[in-house]
Design a protein around this motif. Structure first.
Motif, PDB file in Angstrom:
ATOM      1  N   GLY A   8      -9.732 -83.055  -4.355  1.00 41.66           N
ATOM      2  CA  GLY A   8      -9.526 -81.705  -4.078  1.00 41.66           C
ATOM      3  C   GLY A   8     -10.115 -81.436  -2.833  1.00 41.66           C
ATOM      4  O   GLY A   8     -10.523 -80.317  -2.383  1.00 41.66           O
ATOM      5  N   SER A  10      -9.044 -81.260   0.163  1.00 39.61           N
ATOM      6  CA  SER A  10      -8.267 -80.478   0.957  1.00 39.61           C
ATOM      7  C   SER A  10      -8.411 -78.881   0.797  1.00 39.61           C
ATOM      8  O   SER A  10      -7.718 -77.985   1.447  1.00 39.61           O
ATOM      9  CB  SER A  10      -7.062 -80.921   1.294  1.00 39.61           C
ATOM     10  N   GLY A  11      -9.131 -78.650  -0.359  1.00 44.41           N
ATOM     11  CA  GLY A  11      -9.044 -77.206  -0.860  1.00 44.41           C
ATOM     12  C   GLY A  11     -10.190 -76.292   0.017  1.00 44.41           C
ATOM     13  O   GLY A  11     -10.575 -76.951   0.907  1.00 44.41           O
ATOM     14  N   VAL A  13     -12.979 -75.002  -1.008  1.00 46.06           N
ATOM     15  CA  VAL A  13     -14.440 -75.500  -0.865  1.00 46.06           C
ATOM     16  C   VAL A  13     -14.698 -76.778  -0.531  1.00 46.06           C
ATOM     17  O   VAL A  13     -15.542 -77.337   0.556  1.00 46.06           O
ATOM     18  CB  VAL A  13     -14.878 -75.461  -2.344  1.00 46.06           C
ATOM     19  N   GLY A  14     -13.601 -77.929  -0.613  1.00 46.73           N
ATOM     20  CA  GLY A  14     -13.548 -79.276  -0.079  1.00 46.73           C
ATOM     21  C   GLY A  14     -13.684 -79.298   1.339  1.00 46.73           C
ATOM     22  O   GLY A  14     -14.389 -80.090   1.928  1.00 46.73           O
ATOM     23  N   SER A  32      -6.655 -87.585  -3.040  1.00 47.59           N
ATOM     24  CA  SER A  32      -5.541 -86.590  -2.793  1.00 47.59           C
ATOM     25  C   SER A  32      -4.131 -86.858  -3.514  1.00 47.59           C
ATOM     26  O   SER A  32      -4.145 -87.995  -3.387  1.00 47.59           O
ATOM     27  CB  SER A  32      -5.472 -86.037  -1.266  1.00 47.59           C
ATOM     28  N   ARG A  33      -3.347 -85.846  -3.639  1.00 43.77           N
ATOM     29  CA  ARG A  33      -2.191 -86.263  -4.305  1.00 43.77           C
ATOM     30  C   ARG A  33      -1.283 -86.669  -3.444  1.00 43.77           C
ATOM     31  O   ARG A  33      -0.084 -87.170  -3.658  1.00 43.77           O
ATOM     32  CB  ARG A  33      -1.459 -84.954  -5.004  1.00 43.77           C
ATOM     33  N   ILE A  49      -2.315 -88.229 -11.348  1.00 43.51           N
ATOM     34  CA  ILE A  49      -2.784 -88.139 -12.483  1.00 43.51           C
ATOM     35  C   ILE A  49      -2.154 -88.259 -13.673  1.00 43.51           C
ATOM     36  O   ILE A  49      -2.567 -89.046 -14.734  1.00 43.51           O
ATOM     37  CB  ILE A  49      -3.524 -86.639 -12.656  1.00 43.51           C
ATOM     38  N   LEU A  68     -13.437 -81.795  -7.176  1.00 40.71           N
ATOM     39  CA  LEU A  68     -13.244 -80.555  -7.082  1.00 40.71           C
ATOM     40  C   LEU A  68     -11.626 -80.116  -7.509  1.00 40.71           C
ATOM     41  O   LEU A  68     -11.442 -78.903  -7.419  1.00 40.71           O
ATOM     42  CB  LEU A  68     -13.608 -79.948  -5.570  1.00 40.71           C
ATOM     43  N   ALA A  71      -5.430 -77.210  -9.983  1.00 37.49           N
ATOM     44  CA  ALA A  71      -4.492 -76.391  -9.783  1.00 37.49           C
ATOM     45  C   ALA A  71      -5.229 -74.682  -9.882  1.00 37.49           C
ATOM     46  O   ALA A  71      -5.877 -74.507 -10.703  1.00 37.49           O
ATOM     47  CB  ALA A  71      -3.437 -76.038 -10.685  1.00 37.49           C
ATOM     48  N   GLY A  72      -4.943 -73.962  -8.507  1.00 34.56           N
ATOM     49  CA  GLY A  72      -5.242 -72.803  -8.438  1.00 34.56           C
ATOM     50  C   GLY A  72      -5.210 -71.678  -9.581  1.00 34.56           C
ATOM     51  O   GLY A  72      -3.971 -71.498 -10.120  1.00 34.56           O
ATOM     52  N   ARG A  90      -7.356 -80.541 -14.310  1.00 32.03           N
ATOM     53  CA  ARG A  90      -8.728 -80.719 -14.461  1.00 32.03           C
ATOM     54  C   ARG A  90      -9.427 -81.728 -15.418  1.00 32.03           C
ATOM     55  O   ARG A  90     -10.064 -82.709 -15.222  1.00 32.03           O
ATOM     56  CB  ARG A  90      -9.420 -79.187 -14.795  1.00 32.03           C
ATOM     57  N   SER A 120     -17.344 -76.845 -11.849  1.00 30.63           N
ATOM     58  CA  SER A 120     -16.886 -76.425 -13.193  1.00 30.63           C
ATOM     59  C   SER A 120     -16.719 -74.925 -12.982  1.00 30.63           C
ATOM     60  O   SER A 120     -16.732 -74.496 -11.768  1.00 30.63           O
ATOM     61  CB  SER A 120     -17.986 -76.601 -14.368  1.00 30.63           C
ATOM     62  N   TRP A 152     -12.976 -79.190 -19.768  1.00 38.05           N
ATOM     63  CA  TRP A 152     -13.392 -80.072 -18.549  1.00 38.05           C
ATOM     64  C   TRP A 152     -14.639 -80.383 -18.449  1.00 38.05           C
ATOM     65  O   TRP A 152     -15.094 -81.611 -18.225  1.00 38.05           O
ATOM     66  CB  TRP A 152     -12.995 -78.892 -17.616  1.00 38.05           C
ATOM     67  N   VAL A 173     -17.373 -66.640  -8.077  1.00 35.65           N
ATOM     68  CA  VAL A 173     -16.090 -66.329  -7.383  1.00 35.65           C
ATOM     69  C   VAL A 173     -16.550 -66.297  -5.843  1.00 35.65           C
ATOM     70  O   VAL A 173     -17.529 -65.809  -5.361  1.00 35.65           O
ATOM     71  CB  VAL A 173     -15.890 -64.778  -7.553  1.00 35.65           C
ATOM     72  N   VAL A 174     -15.904 -67.640  -5.293  1.00 34.20           N
ATOM     73  CA  VAL A 174     -16.131 -67.984  -3.903  1.00 34.20           C
ATOM     74  C   VAL A 174     -15.591 -66.956  -2.798  1.00 34.20           C
ATOM     75  O   VAL A 174     -14.505 -66.730  -2.771  1.00 34.20           O
ATOM     76  CB  VAL A 174     -15.715 -69.359  -3.882  1.00 34.20           C
TER      77      VAL A 174
HETATM   78  N1  LIG Z   1     -12.560 -70.939  -5.245  1.00 29.97           N
HETATM   79  C1  LIG Z   1     -13.190 -70.104  -6.490  1.00 29.97           C
HETATM   80  O1  LIG Z   1     -13.512 -69.076  -6.336  1.00 29.97           O
HETATM   81  C2  LIG Z   1     -13.502 -70.964  -7.634  1.00 29.97           C
HETATM   82  C3  LIG Z   1     -14.286 -70.301  -8.480  1.00 29.97           C
HETATM   83  C4  LIG Z   1     -14.480 -71.265  -9.876  1.00 29.97           C
HETATM   84  C5  LIG Z   1     -14.312 -72.132  -9.825  1.00 29.97           C
HETATM   85  N2  LIG Z   1     -13.797 -73.067  -8.666  1.00 29.97           N
HETATM   86  C6  LIG Z   1     -13.431 -74.379  -8.791  1.00 29.97           C
HETATM   87  O2  LIG Z   1     -13.869 -75.229  -7.862  1.00 29.97           O
HETATM   88  C7  LIG Z   1     -12.913 -76.153  -7.315  1.00 29.97           C
HETATM   89  C8  LIG Z   1     -12.603 -76.142  -5.901  1.00 29.97           C
HETATM   90  O3  LIG Z   1     -12.142 -74.711  -5.692  1.00 29.97           O
HETATM   91  P1  LIG Z   1     -11.239 -74.420  -4.274  1.00 29.97           P
HETATM   92  O4  LIG Z   1     -11.102 -73.000  -4.398  1.00 29.97           O
HETATM   93  O5  LIG Z   1     -11.558 -75.238  -3.360  1.00 29.97           O
HETATM   94  O6  LIG Z   1      -9.836 -75.018  -5.046  1.00 29.97           O
HETATM   95  P2  LIG Z   1      -8.598 -74.942  -4.343  1.00 29.97           P
HETATM   96  O7  LIG Z   1      -8.652 -74.380  -2.901  1.00 29.97           O
HETATM   97  O8  LIG Z   1      -7.294 -74.623  -5.131  1.00 29.97           O
HETATM   98  O9  LIG Z   1      -8.283 -76.570  -3.995  1.00 29.97           O
HETATM   99  C9  LIG Z   1      -8.346 -77.511  -5.126  1.00 29.97           C
HETATM  100  C10 LIG Z   1      -7.652 -78.852  -4.553  1.00 29.97           C
HETATM  101  O10 LIG Z   1      -7.105 -79.278  -5.841  1.00 29.97           O
HETATM  102  C11 LIG Z   1      -5.961 -80.300  -5.713  1.00 29.97           C
HETATM  103  N3  LIG Z   1      -4.871 -79.908  -6.408  1.00 29.97           N
HETATM  104  C12 LIG Z   1      -4.293 -78.571  -6.497  1.00 29.97           C
HETATM  105  N4  LIG Z   1      -3.342 -78.508  -7.440  1.00 29.97           N
HETATM  106  C13 LIG Z   1      -3.643 -79.837  -8.132  1.00 29.97           C
HETATM  107  C14 LIG Z   1      -2.751 -80.365  -9.178  1.00 29.97           C
HETATM  108  N5  LIG Z   1      -1.953 -79.493  -9.891  1.00 29.97           N
HETATM  109  N6  LIG Z   1      -3.385 -81.416  -9.657  1.00 29.97           N
HETATM  110  C15 LIG Z   1      -4.334 -81.910  -8.984  1.00 29.97           C
HETATM  111  N7  LIG Z   1      -4.911 -81.697  -7.887  1.00 29.97           N
HETATM  112  C16 LIG Z   1      -4.709 -80.410  -7.512  1.00 29.97           C
HETATM  113  C17 LIG Z   1      -5.742 -79.851  -4.058  1.00 29.97           C
HETATM  114  O11 LIG Z   1      -5.880 -81.167  -3.439  1.00 29.97           O
HETATM  115  P3  LIG Z   1      -4.821 -82.196  -2.912  1.00 29.97           P
HETATM  116  O12 LIG Z   1      -3.643 -81.425  -2.366  1.00 29.97           O
HETATM  117  O13 LIG Z   1      -5.340 -82.964  -1.764  1.00 29.97           O
HETATM  118  O14 LIG Z   1      -4.715 -83.004  -3.804  1.00 29.97           O
HETATM  119  C18 LIG Z   1      -6.470 -78.708  -3.759  1.00 29.97           C
HETATM  120  O15 LIG Z   1      -6.494 -78.795  -2.381  1.00 29.97           O
HETATM  121  C19 LIG Z   1     -11.701 -76.057  -8.238  1.00 29.97           C
HETATM  122  O16 LIG Z   1     -11.747 -76.772  -9.242  1.00 29.97           O
HETATM  123  C20 LIG Z   1     -11.840 -74.781  -8.904  1.00 29.97           C
HETATM  124  O17 LIG Z   1     -11.425 -74.540 -10.195  1.00 29.97           O
HETATM  125  C21 LIG Z   1     -13.447 -72.338  -7.565  1.00 29.97           C
END
Ligand SMILES: NC(=O)c1ccc[n+]([C@@H]2O[C@H](COP(=O)([O-])OP(=O)(O)OC[C@H]3O[C@@H](n4cnc5c(N)ncnc54)[C@H](OP(=O)(O)O)[C@@H]3O)[C@@H](O)[C@H]2O)c1
Length: 307
Positions: A8, A10-11, A13-14, A32-33, A49, A68, A71-72, A90, A120, A152, A173-174
Motif C-alpha cells: 500500500g 502508493s496510498g 500514508v505510504g 502493489s496490486r 491477494i 499499509l 481498501a479505503g 486487510r 491498524s 486484522w 484520522v490522518v
Molecule cells: N488515512 C486514515 O485516516 C487512516 C485511519 C486509520 C487507519 N488507516 C490505515 O492506514 C493504512 C494506510 O492508510 P492510507 O490512508 O494511506 O490508505 P490509502 O490511501 O487508501 O491506500 C492504501 C493502499 O492500499 C492498497 N489497496 C487499496 N485497495 C486495496 C485492496 N482492495 N486490496 C489490496 N490493497 C488495496 C493500495 O495500494 P496499491 O494500489 O499499490 O495496491 C492503496 O494505495 C490503511 O490500512 C488504513 O486502513 C488510515
C-alpha cells in the motif's frame, strides 16, 4: 541502510512515508496490486491477494516489512461487496504475508524481514465511547469496523512467532492536504455550508500525516518498540471543534445548525457511524516510547496543511 518493503506504498500514508525514508537513505520497494502508474524511483513488486500470490524477490530482499494496504474505509458506500473488500484486503493480505514468510523460513540462506510494522486503526475501540480516554488496553468493540480491525490485529500479532520484532500502529484520522478526511471536512466550510455533524460532541482523534510517518520511522529505528501503539496526536477534539477550527483557519463563517444524523444516514447508509460517532484516544504510550509530536494541537496542524 535497510531495505524497506511497503504494501500500500502508493496510498496517502505510504507515499509520504516513502519520500521520507528515501530522504533518510533507506532503500524502499512497494508490494502493489499493479506495477502500472507507479513511481520510477523505486522497485515495485506485484501481489494478488485472492490468488495467494506475491512476486518472487519482494520479501526475500526486505529487512523491514511495513503493511499499509487496505481498501479505503470511507471511499465507497458499504455494500456487502465493499465490506468484503475492506475485510479481505486487510486480513487475507496479512495472512498471505505471514504464510509466505513461514514458507521462506525453510530456506535459511535467505535474509527475511526482521521487523514487521502493521497499520491498524483506532476503530478497534468502537465509535460510541463518548469522552472516555482510550488506551491500548481498552476493550475492543463489536461493530463491523471494530471486528475487522480486531481480526486484522490478530493476524498481525502472529508475526511475533517468527522471531521478528512486530509493531502495530493504531492509526487515527490522518490529516493531510493530499487526501483522506481533511479535504472532505474542508469542502462544505469552503462553500460556506459547513456545519458540525450529528450532535457535534463526538470525538475525533486526529494525527498530522507528517507525525504519523515519523511514528512509522521511529518504529523501524527504535529497537525497543514492540507491540501496539496508538498513532494519534495528544489533543483530540470534538467534531464541532474540528469544524470551527477549519472555519477559523479558512476565514469562513460558520452559522448553520448541525446536520442531523437522519440526513447523514440517508446519504451514507451504514457507514454513517464514521462521522456521527468517534472516540477519544490517548497518545501517551507512543510518547512514553520517546516520540515527540511536531503537531500537538489541531490549529497548528491545520495552519500547516491549509495554505
Ligand atoms: N488515512 C486514515 O485516516 C487512516 C485511519 C486509520 C487507519 N488507516 C490505515 O492506514 C493504512 C494506510 O492508510 P492510507 O490512508 O494511506 O490508505 P490509502 O490511501 O487508501 O491506500 C492504501 C493502499 O492500499 C492498497 N489497496 C487499496 N485497495 C486495496 C485492496 N482492495 N486490496 C489490496 N490493497 C488495496 C493500495 O495500494 P496499491 O494500489 O499499490 O495496491 C492503496 O494505495 C490503511 O490500512 C488504513 O486502513 C488510515
Amino acid at each position: 541502510m535497510a531495505n524497506i518493503l511497503i504494501t500500500g506504498g502508493s496510498g496517502l500514508v505510504g507515499s509520504m512515508l516513502t519520500n521520507k525514508l528515501l530522504k533518510k537513505g533507506y532503500q524502499v520497494s512497494w508490494l502493489s496490486r499493479s506495477k502500472k502508474q507507479k513511481r520510477s524511483d523505486i522497485t515495485v513488486y506485484e501481489w494478488d491477494i485472492a490468488q495467494n500470490y506475491i512476486e518472487k524477490g519482494a520479501l526475500e530482499s526486505a529487512d523491514v516489512l511495513i503493511h499499509l494496504a487496505g481498501a479505503g474505509v470511507a471511499d465507497e458506500r458499504w455494500t456487502t461487496e465493499r465490506k468484503r473488500q475492506i475485510r479481505d484486503s486487510r486480513i487475507l493480505s496479512t495472512k498471505l504475508l505471514y504464510d509466505t514468510l513461514v514458507q521462506l523460513k525453510y530456506y535459511p540462506s535467505l535474509s527475511l524481514p526482521k521487523i514487521v510494522i502493521g497499520a491498524s486503526a483506532i476503530g478497534i475501540y468502537g465509535l460510541n465511547t463518548g469522552n472516555k480516554l482510550l488506551v491500548e488496553q481498552s476493550p475492543s468493540a463489536s461493530d463491523f469496523l471494530a471486528t475487522v480491525v480486531k481480526d486484522w490485529e490478530e493476524q498481525l500479532d502472529k508475526f511475533a512467532d517468527l522471531q521478528v520484532r512486530a509493531v502495530r500502529i493504531r492509526v487515527g484520522v490522518v490529516l493531510s492536504d493530499k487526501g483522506g478526511a481533511l479535504p472532505k471536512l474542508m469542502l462544505p466550510v469552503k462553500l460556506c455550508v459547513g456545519a458540525a455533524l450529528g450532535n457535534g460532541s463526538q470525538y475525533l482523534s486526529w494525527i498530522h500525516i507528517d507525525d504519523l510517518c515519523e511514528i512509522f520511522i521511529q518504529a523501524i529505528e527504535n529497537q525497543s518498540m514492540q507491540g501496539v501503539f496508538n498513532g494519534v496526536a495528544p489533543n483530540p477534539v470534538t467534531n464541532r471543534e474540528m469544524t470551527q477550527k477549519i472555519a477559523k483557519v479558512l476565514h469562513r463563517p460558520l452559522f448553520l445548525p448541525n446536520i442531523p444524523e437522519g440526513i447523514l444516514n440517508l446519504a451514507m447508509g451504514e457507514m454513517v457511524g464514521i462521522v456521527t460517532g468517534g472516540n477519544r484516544v490517548s497518545s501517551e504510550k507512543i510518547q512514553q516510547a520517546g516520540f515527540q509530536f511536531r503537531f500537538n494541537f489541531l490549529e497548528e496542524a491545520l495552519k500547516d496543511l491549509i495554505k
